[in-house]
Write a protein that holds these residues in place. Structure first.
Motif, PDB file in Angstrom:
ATOM      1  N   THR A 141       0.837  -1.203   0.000  1.00  0.00           N
ATOM      2  CA  THR A 141       0.000   0.000   0.000  1.00  0.00           C
ATOM      3  C   THR A 141       0.868   1.248   0.000  1.00  0.00           C
ATOM      4  O   THR A 141       0.361   2.351  -0.138  1.00  0.00           O
ATOM      5  CB  THR A 141      -0.928   0.024   1.231  1.00  0.00           C
ATOM      6  OG1 THR A 141      -0.182   0.297   2.416  1.00  0.00           O
ATOM      7  CG2 THR A 141      -1.668  -1.303   1.384  1.00  0.00           C
ATOM      8  N   SER A 142       2.185   1.046   0.176  1.00  0.00           N
ATOM      9  CA  SER A 142       3.116   2.171   0.150  1.00  0.00           C
ATOM     10  C   SER A 142       4.494   1.668  -0.232  1.00  0.00           C
ATOM     11  O   SER A 142       4.777   0.463  -0.160  1.00  0.00           O
ATOM     12  CB  SER A 142       3.188   2.853   1.527  1.00  0.00           C
ATOM     13  OG  SER A 142       3.729   1.976   2.494  1.00  0.00           O
ATOM     14  N   THR A 167       6.599   0.162   6.899  1.00  0.00           N
ATOM     15  CA  THR A 167       5.941   0.545   8.150  1.00  0.00           C
ATOM     16  C   THR A 167       4.490   0.874   7.820  1.00  0.00           C
ATOM     17  O   THR A 167       4.168   1.985   7.401  1.00  0.00           O
ATOM     18  CB  THR A 167       6.619   1.777   8.799  1.00  0.00           C
ATOM     19  OG1 THR A 167       8.029   1.545   8.901  1.00  0.00           O
ATOM     20  CG2 THR A 167       6.041   2.049  10.185  1.00  0.00           C
ATOM     21  N   PHE A 168       3.612  -0.092   8.006  1.00  0.00           N
ATOM     22  CA  PHE A 168       2.224   0.050   7.590  1.00  0.00           C
ATOM     23  C   PHE A 168       1.530   1.228   8.262  1.00  0.00           C
ATOM     24  O   PHE A 168       0.690   1.890   7.656  1.00  0.00           O
ATOM     25  CB  PHE A 168       1.461  -1.243   7.898  1.00  0.00           C
ATOM     26  CG  PHE A 168      -0.015  -1.166   7.637  1.00  0.00           C
ATOM     27  CD1 PHE A 168      -0.505  -1.093   6.342  1.00  0.00           C
ATOM     28  CD2 PHE A 168      -0.923  -1.161   8.687  1.00  0.00           C
ATOM     29  CE1 PHE A 168      -1.861  -1.016   6.095  1.00  0.00           C
ATOM     30  CE2 PHE A 168      -2.286  -1.091   8.464  1.00  0.00           C
ATOM     31  CZ  PHE A 168      -2.759  -1.018   7.157  1.00  0.00           C
ATOM     32  N   ASN A 169       1.868   1.514   9.525  1.00  0.00           N
ATOM     33  CA  ASN A 169       1.160   2.553  10.280  1.00  0.00           C
ATOM     34  C   ASN A 169       1.892   3.885  10.316  1.00  0.00           C
ATOM     35  O   ASN A 169       1.657   4.700  11.207  1.00  0.00           O
ATOM     36  CB  ASN A 169       0.892   2.083  11.709  1.00  0.00           C
ATOM     37  CG  ASN A 169       2.164   1.878  12.518  1.00  0.00           C
ATOM     38  OD1 ASN A 169       3.145   1.342  12.003  1.00  0.00           O
ATOM     39  ND2 ASN A 169       2.153   2.278  13.780  1.00  0.00           N
ATOM     40  N   PHE A 176       0.982  -7.593   8.285  1.00  0.00           N
ATOM     41  CA  PHE A 176       1.735  -6.371   8.010  1.00  0.00           C
ATOM     42  C   PHE A 176       2.643  -6.032   9.178  1.00  0.00           C
ATOM     43  O   PHE A 176       2.478  -6.533  10.294  1.00  0.00           O
ATOM     44  CB  PHE A 176       0.813  -5.184   7.682  1.00  0.00           C
ATOM     45  CG  PHE A 176      -0.285  -4.933   8.682  1.00  0.00           C
ATOM     46  CD1 PHE A 176      -0.044  -4.272   9.883  1.00  0.00           C
ATOM     47  CD2 PHE A 176      -1.589  -5.336   8.406  1.00  0.00           C
ATOM     48  CE1 PHE A 176      -1.067  -4.036  10.789  1.00  0.00           C
ATOM     49  CE2 PHE A 176      -2.618  -5.101   9.313  1.00  0.00           C
ATOM     50  CZ  PHE A 176      -2.356  -4.441  10.503  1.00  0.00           C
ATOM     51  N   GLU A 177       3.637  -5.178   8.906  1.00  0.00           N
ATOM     52  CA  GLU A 177       4.613  -4.773   9.921  1.00  0.00           C
ATOM     53  C   GLU A 177       4.327  -3.347  10.375  1.00  0.00           C
ATOM     54  O   GLU A 177       4.050  -2.465   9.549  1.00  0.00           O
ATOM     55  CB  GLU A 177       6.035  -4.882   9.362  1.00  0.00           C
ATOM     56  CG  GLU A 177       7.102  -4.624  10.410  1.00  0.00           C
ATOM     57  CD  GLU A 177       8.496  -5.070   9.961  1.00  0.00           C
ATOM     58  OE1 GLU A 177       9.462  -4.776  10.686  1.00  0.00           O
ATOM     59  OE2 GLU A 177       8.603  -5.718   8.896  1.00  0.00           O
ATOM     60  N   ILE A 197       0.391  -9.357  12.912  1.00  0.00           N
ATOM     61  CA  ILE A 197       1.143  -8.111  12.994  1.00  0.00           C
ATOM     62  C   ILE A 197       2.566  -8.416  13.435  1.00  0.00           C
ATOM     63  O   ILE A 197       2.789  -9.142  14.405  1.00  0.00           O
ATOM     64  CB  ILE A 197       0.475  -7.126  13.978  1.00  0.00           C
ATOM     65  CG1 ILE A 197      -0.897  -6.712  13.449  1.00  0.00           C
ATOM     66  CG2 ILE A 197       1.354  -5.907  14.191  1.00  0.00           C
ATOM     67  CD1 ILE A 197      -1.650  -5.764  14.342  1.00  0.00           C
ATOM     68  N   GLU A 198       3.513  -7.846  12.717  1.00  0.00           N
ATOM     69  CA  GLU A 198       4.926  -8.042  13.029  1.00  0.00           C
ATOM     70  C   GLU A 198       5.510  -6.732  13.548  1.00  0.00           C
ATOM     71  O   GLU A 198       5.267  -5.662  12.975  1.00  0.00           O
ATOM     72  CB  GLU A 198       5.676  -8.506  11.783  1.00  0.00           C
ATOM     73  CG  GLU A 198       7.102  -8.924  12.036  1.00  0.00           C
ATOM     74  CD  GLU A 198       7.708  -9.635  10.837  1.00  0.00           C
ATOM     75  OE1 GLU A 198       8.943  -9.840  10.856  1.00  0.00           O
ATOM     76  OE2 GLU A 198       6.975  -9.997   9.900  1.00  0.00           O
TER      77      GLU A 198
END
Length: 532
Positions: free
Chosen positions: A166-167, A215-217, A241-242, A266-267
């Motif tokens: 997504t990024s 870094t998903f968040n 996702f991480e 979640i990692e």
């Protein structure tokens, strides 16, 4: 002109996202995709590539596959001298001068993002022109990328893990990561593209999608929107996702806590709790905030949590690593991944600590020793890694390990438990490969009857047909099997436990003066002594 994009994955269950993006972006060349795994023989890879009869072979190179790719590329060039061989991917890009000098069968290397530049190179080849030996990739507009999967891809990748993003890029500059050398910054795919992609996976009932976002968040509001979309629309797909736990917001934690059980994996890369080491690798964060946020994520027990450590970081010695291990273990992750520093070319670690870190000069460039931790201590950590994977991460010994780690002296130093198990397992392996029951016997040899019931429960839960270990003795009477059959034909019994009425799905055991039943079709385990 026939073009083949080649990937050699780390495992058979993996798939390559990179070659699919490049294929879809350059569809006018009608490229063919060929995927292998590092477990395939050089001979089988070579013969498949030659039999494809392509004019151009483009290899996606990483630390796990570069050695195999070099061998395969050399062979096909000797078999077909007129072909063009192109290397791309991180392992060739940051090592391009050395590779081009050493291996004359490589015609061209592309560094960086390949979607745009590979098309220009293929255009030159199609025109009969000779491409340059090196090209710098161009930063692609993410709005222009096509979704990398088709229905045919899904059919061809059945039972494999699918990857998505997504990024691109990362807001952090960790000194051991190649993302620290990426000057393009963080870029986001359009939200419409992301949602359509997930809907495609959900409609196809894809079992697992792993995001490769660094870094998903990093954009929390965006992460919340994506997580909400997944919760509202996924019926059978798990998403991995991480995240960076120190920047988790209350809103994102709340949304994740509301998710159905097992929808998310979640990692979190904790890596170390040594402040000097964290500073050295550009990872300064509030450790207590990380602990607090992870515990909030684990409270509802609906999310599968992976926590990562890296051994061999600058300034971390053996005793410091033990503290890092115990810190992570105290948060009860579903998986504790103990990795070892890879000194990758192009990273800050490879440039700043040349005299302090000794590492293998060949892929995956793993640390051998450092100024702070010896080679023998790192080898000891290898044994601990194996013990953690077998006795903790496998989940096969959940009750036994939990029981032991709650008792002195392991309650204050759980690391010592896995250190002990690692040494014992290594000694046992000298006699040959260990059978499945051997690991239960190792635990029993060390801890004896104080965990015998937990071992019995773990064994029955995870072994449908295997014979009981030597330390467990079945109490079998002539009437026992008859009574078990009567029970599964008893509607009251079946309804009481909601178990299968099919004997093939069940295992009954009369041991330790108790009777247990395991229903493998529904993953249900009960003590049913009261029925006997």
């Amino acid at each position: 002109m026939k073009t083949v994009f080649v990937a050699v994955n780390a495992r058979y269950s993996h798939s390559s996202l990179a070659i699919r993006y490049i294929e879809k972006y350059n569809i006018k060349f009608n490229p063919e995709l060929m995927e292998f795994s590092i477990n395939d023989s050089i001979g089988s890879i070579y013969s498949a590539l030659v039999e494809s009869g392509a004019d151009v072979y483009c290899f996606s190179c990483y630390i796990w596959n570069i050695e195999i790719i070099l061998k395969a590329a050399e062979l096909i060039k000797k078999a077909m001298p007129n072909i063009v061989i192109i290397f791309g991917g991180p392992e060739s890009g940051y090592n391009s001068d050395e590779l081009l000098k050493k291996y004359n069968f490589i015609d061209t290397i592309i560094r960086g993002e390949g979607e745009i530049i590979i098309g220009k190179v293929l255009e030159l080849i199609q025109q009969g022109k000779r491409p340059n030996r090196f090209y710098q990739g161009e930063c692609v507009d993410l709005n222009s990328l096509k979704f990398p999967y088709t229905t045919l891809d899904i059919e061809n990748l059945k039972n494999k893990i699918l990857y998505f993003e997504t990024s691109r890029g990362c807001p952090f500059r960790c000194a051991y990561c190649l993302s620290s050398a990426d000057s393009n910054g963080i870029r986001y795919f359009p939200m419409e593209y992301v949602k359509k992609g997930f809907k495609f996976f959900f409609d196809k009932k894809v079992p697992l999608v792993k995001l490769i976002d660094r870094t998903f968040n990093c954009d929390s509001k965006r992460a919340v929107e994506i997580v909400n979309y997944i919760i509202e629309n996924s019926t059978a797909t798990k998403v991995h996702f991480e995240i960076e736990a120190s920047i988790l917001t209350d809103e994102l934690i709340s949304v994740l806590n509301s998710a159905p059980k097992d929808m998310f994996q979640i990692e979190v890369g904790v890596q170390t709790i040594n402040h000097e080491a964290l500073t050295a690798v550009n990872r300064n964060y509030d450790l207590e905030k990380i602990r607090y946020n992870i515990r909030r994520l684990t409270e509802p027990k609906n999310i599968h949590i992976h926590l990562d450590l890296i051994a061999g970081l600058p300034f971390e010695d053996y005793n410091s690593f033990i503290k890092s291990f115990n810190f992570v273990y105290s948060m009860s992750p579903d998986m504790l991944q103990l990795g070892f520093l890879k000194v990758l070319k192009g990273t800050q670690v490879s440039e700043r600590f040349t005299s302090d870190i000794k590492y293998a000069e060949f892929p995956p460039y793993e640390v051998i020793s450092t100024k702070w931790i010896s080679a023998s201590e790192l080898l000891k950590l290898k044994k601990v890694e194996n013990a953690v994977d077998m006795f903790y991460n496998s989940g096969k010994f959940f009750n036994s390990i939990r029981s032991i780690s709650e008792k002195p002296p392991y309650d204050n130093n759980p690391y010592s438990l896995f250190e002990q198990l690692g040494e014992k397992t290594k000694r046992s392996e000298k006699a040959g490969k260990l059978a499945n029951t051997a690991f239960y016997e190792i635990l029993y040899e060390i801890f004896g009857d104080c965990i015998i019931e937990e071992l019995a429960v773990d064994f029955i839960k995870n072994n449908k047909t295997a014979r009981l270990p030597k330390f467990l003795h079945r109490e079998m009477s002539k009437s026992f099997k008859t009574h078990c059959i009567e029970l599964i034909n008893n509607p009251n019994f079946v309804e009481s436990y909601k178990i299968s009425g099919n004997l093939k799905d069940l295992r009954f055991e009369h041991i330790l003066n108790k009777v247990f039943v395991m229903d493998y079709s529904n993953n249900l385990f009960f003590d049913i002594t009261e029925w006997f």
